[in-house]
Design a protein around this motif. Structure first.
Motif, PDB file in Angstrom:
ATOM      1  N   VAL A 266       0.855  -1.246  -0.029  1.00 30.16           N
ATOM      2  CA  VAL A 266      -0.227  -0.014  -0.034  1.00 30.16           C
ATOM      3  C   VAL A 266       0.829   1.368  -0.222  1.00 30.16           C
ATOM      4  O   VAL A 266       0.753   2.243  -0.753  1.00 30.16           O
ATOM      5  N   MET A 267       1.922   1.233   0.904  1.00 28.99           N
ATOM      6  CA  MET A 267       2.911   2.511   0.913  1.00 28.99           C
ATOM      7  C   MET A 267       3.524   2.791  -0.476  1.00 28.99           C
ATOM      8  O   MET A 267       3.770   3.921  -0.644  1.00 28.99           O
ATOM      9  N   GLU A 268       3.943   1.457  -1.277  1.00 28.35           N
ATOM     10  CA  GLU A 268       4.645   1.714  -2.320  1.00 28.35           C
ATOM     11  C   GLU A 268       3.651   2.282  -3.488  1.00 28.35           C
ATOM     12  O   GLU A 268       4.039   3.389  -4.185  1.00 28.35           O
ATOM     13  N   LEU A 269       2.436   1.862  -3.140  1.00 23.20           N
ATOM     14  CA  LEU A 269       1.409   2.636  -4.425  1.00 23.20           C
ATOM     15  C   LEU A 269       1.086   3.992  -3.984  1.00 23.20           C
ATOM     16  O   LEU A 269       1.168   4.847  -4.872  1.00 23.20           O
ATOM     17  N   ILE A 270       1.177   4.126  -2.693  1.00 22.65           N
ATOM     18  CA  ILE A 270       0.930   5.602  -2.281  1.00 22.65           C
ATOM     19  C   ILE A 270       2.284   6.647  -2.897  1.00 22.65           C
ATOM     20  O   ILE A 270       1.755   7.629  -3.200  1.00 22.65           O
ATOM     21  N   ALA A 271       3.188   6.006  -2.646  1.00 20.62           N
ATOM     22  CA  ALA A 271       4.474   6.687  -2.922  1.00 20.62           C
ATOM     23  C   ALA A 271       4.714   6.976  -4.547  1.00 20.62           C
ATOM     24  O   ALA A 271       5.139   8.155  -5.155  1.00 20.62           O
ATOM     25  N   GLU A 272       4.243   6.069  -5.432  1.00 21.81           N
ATOM     26  CA  GLU A 272       4.078   6.230  -6.687  1.00 21.81           C
ATOM     27  C   GLU A 272       3.241   7.117  -7.199  1.00 21.81           C
ATOM     28  O   GLU A 272       3.472   7.885  -8.291  1.00 21.81           O
ATOM     29  N   GLY A 273       1.963   7.184  -6.493  1.00 17.72           N
ATOM     30  CA  GLY A 273       1.010   8.167  -7.109  1.00 17.72           C
ATOM     31  C   GLY A 273       0.368   8.902  -5.811  1.00 17.72           C
ATOM     32  O   GLY A 273      -0.610   8.458  -5.397  1.00 17.72           O
ATOM     33  N   PRO A 274       1.030   9.834  -5.406  1.00 18.26           N
ATOM     34  CA  PRO A 274       0.454  10.409  -4.103  1.00 18.26           C
ATOM     35  C   PRO A 274      -0.842  11.198  -4.321  1.00 18.26           C
ATOM     36  O   PRO A 274      -1.881  11.150  -3.401  1.00 18.26           O
ATOM     37  N   SER A 275      -1.347  11.387  -5.297  1.00 16.23           N
ATOM     38  CA  SER A 275      -2.654  12.127  -5.736  1.00 16.23           C
ATOM     39  C   SER A 275      -3.694  10.788  -6.007  1.00 16.23           C
ATOM     40  O   SER A 275      -5.039  11.154  -6.334  1.00 16.23           O
ATOM     41  N   VAL A 276      -3.191   9.615  -6.404  1.00 14.21           N
ATOM     42  CA  VAL A 276      -4.142   8.428  -6.495  1.00 14.21           C
ATOM     43  C   VAL A 276      -5.005   8.457  -5.397  1.00 14.21           C
ATOM     44  O   VAL A 276      -4.726   8.356  -4.271  1.00 14.21           O
TER      45      VAL A 276
END
Length: 301
Positions: free
Chosen positions: A279-289
């Motif tokens: 989850v943290m990896e996906l948040i880092a890749e797309g902060p605005s997602v």
């Protein structure tokens, strides 16, 4: 086949049971053998002096002001679990000046889970409720007989069906979920539309917890061939689950923003570290997602 090794399915059983506890406590507790009469839901988050947040699974306040604390465990109960439950109990009792009884709802296959912890001169006990001791085949037979006799199914009958995937029985879990969905749908006049949707959500979540992709596809196919197929319009099956998953993403996002690492968040929320890291990896890749979109990606949609 259980999908418990998959990080994305780690907490689905807890999520399902917490939903059932929130909306159907009056009917659920007698089914579990808990005799206290519920007045209303109690807080589940305590902040200790060192600002450590403790998230309990569910609390009720009974009519005699006793607090009924529920913990849902899909694995074997460990000494570490009992220490955590004891801490919850002590903090709640001191904070709210109430007596607390902890009931551990255990769905694991372990026949004799531990229910007490002896340390020093003290012995701590929990009330253990083992769902595998309940027979889903017998429950289905009773509900079917009642239906065939023309007797209306009561709300407690429908709530009991929500627990069938966690019970013992000869039927596969997929078949139990389909049967339960059918009974619930045909008795939809017994409950409100919101209660009906929450019941379906509990069973959907347990389907994702216990069935692999092939079995899940088979369940969806069978459901789609019945009158229940309308529930799958616009892929509402996955949509409902993703919305529930998004709540976990939102919490992890807030914890990450406060500087907590994956291990600390996983321990605090009682999740698998691998799941939190993803989850943290996906948040880092797309902060605005959005949280919902990340949840959908986690679920492979």
């Amino acid at each position: 086949m259980t999908n418990e090794a998959d990080p994305q399915n780690i907490h689905h059983e807890d999520l399902a049971l917490k939903t059932a506890a929130q909306y159907f406590g009056e009917e659920l507790l007698p089914l579990l053998g808990i005799t206290d009469n519920v007045r209303y839901v109690a807080p589940t988050e305590n902040v200790t002096l060192e600002a450590k947040q403790m998230y309990q699974d569910f609390n009720y306040i009974s009519t005699n002001n006793l607090w009924v604390h529920l913990e849902f465990e899909s694995d074997s109960v460990t000494r570490k679990d009992l220490k955590r439950f004891r801490e919850y109990e002590a903090t709640t009792a001191r904070t709210f000046n109430v007596a607390v009884i902890t009931y551990v709802i255990c769905s694991s296959k372990v026949k004799r889970p531990i229910s007490s912890l002896a340390e020093g001169i003290n012995v701590y006990h929990v009330k253990l409720i083992r769902l595998k001791n309940k027979d889903s085949d017998r429950l289905f037979a009773c509900v079917k007989e009642k239906q065939e006799q023309g007797k209306p199914l009561e709300k407690e009958d429908l709530v009991s069906l929500l627990l069938t995937p966690l019970m013992s029985g000869n039927m596969g879990i997929g078949e139990r979920i389909i049967k339960s969905l059918n009974f619930i749908q045909y008795a939809s006049k017994t409950v409100t539309p919101i209660e009906l949707e929450k019941m379906k959500a509990v069973l959907y979540t347990l389907a994702f917890k216990f069935l692999n992709k092939k079995e899940l596809a088979e369940v969806k196919e069978v459901i789609a061939m019945t009158e229940l197929g309308k529930m799958l319009v616009n892929d509402g099956f996955e949509k409902g689950l993703a919305e529930g998953e998004a709540k976990f993403v939102a919490i992890i996002r807030k914890k990450r923003a406060k500087g907590l690492d994956a291990s600390a968040i996983a321990e605090e929320l009682e999740l698998e570290t691998a799941y939190v890291e993803k989850v943290m990896e996906l948040i880092a890749e797309g902060p605005s997602v959005s949280d919902l979109r990340i949840a959908q990606m986690i679920l492979g949609q």
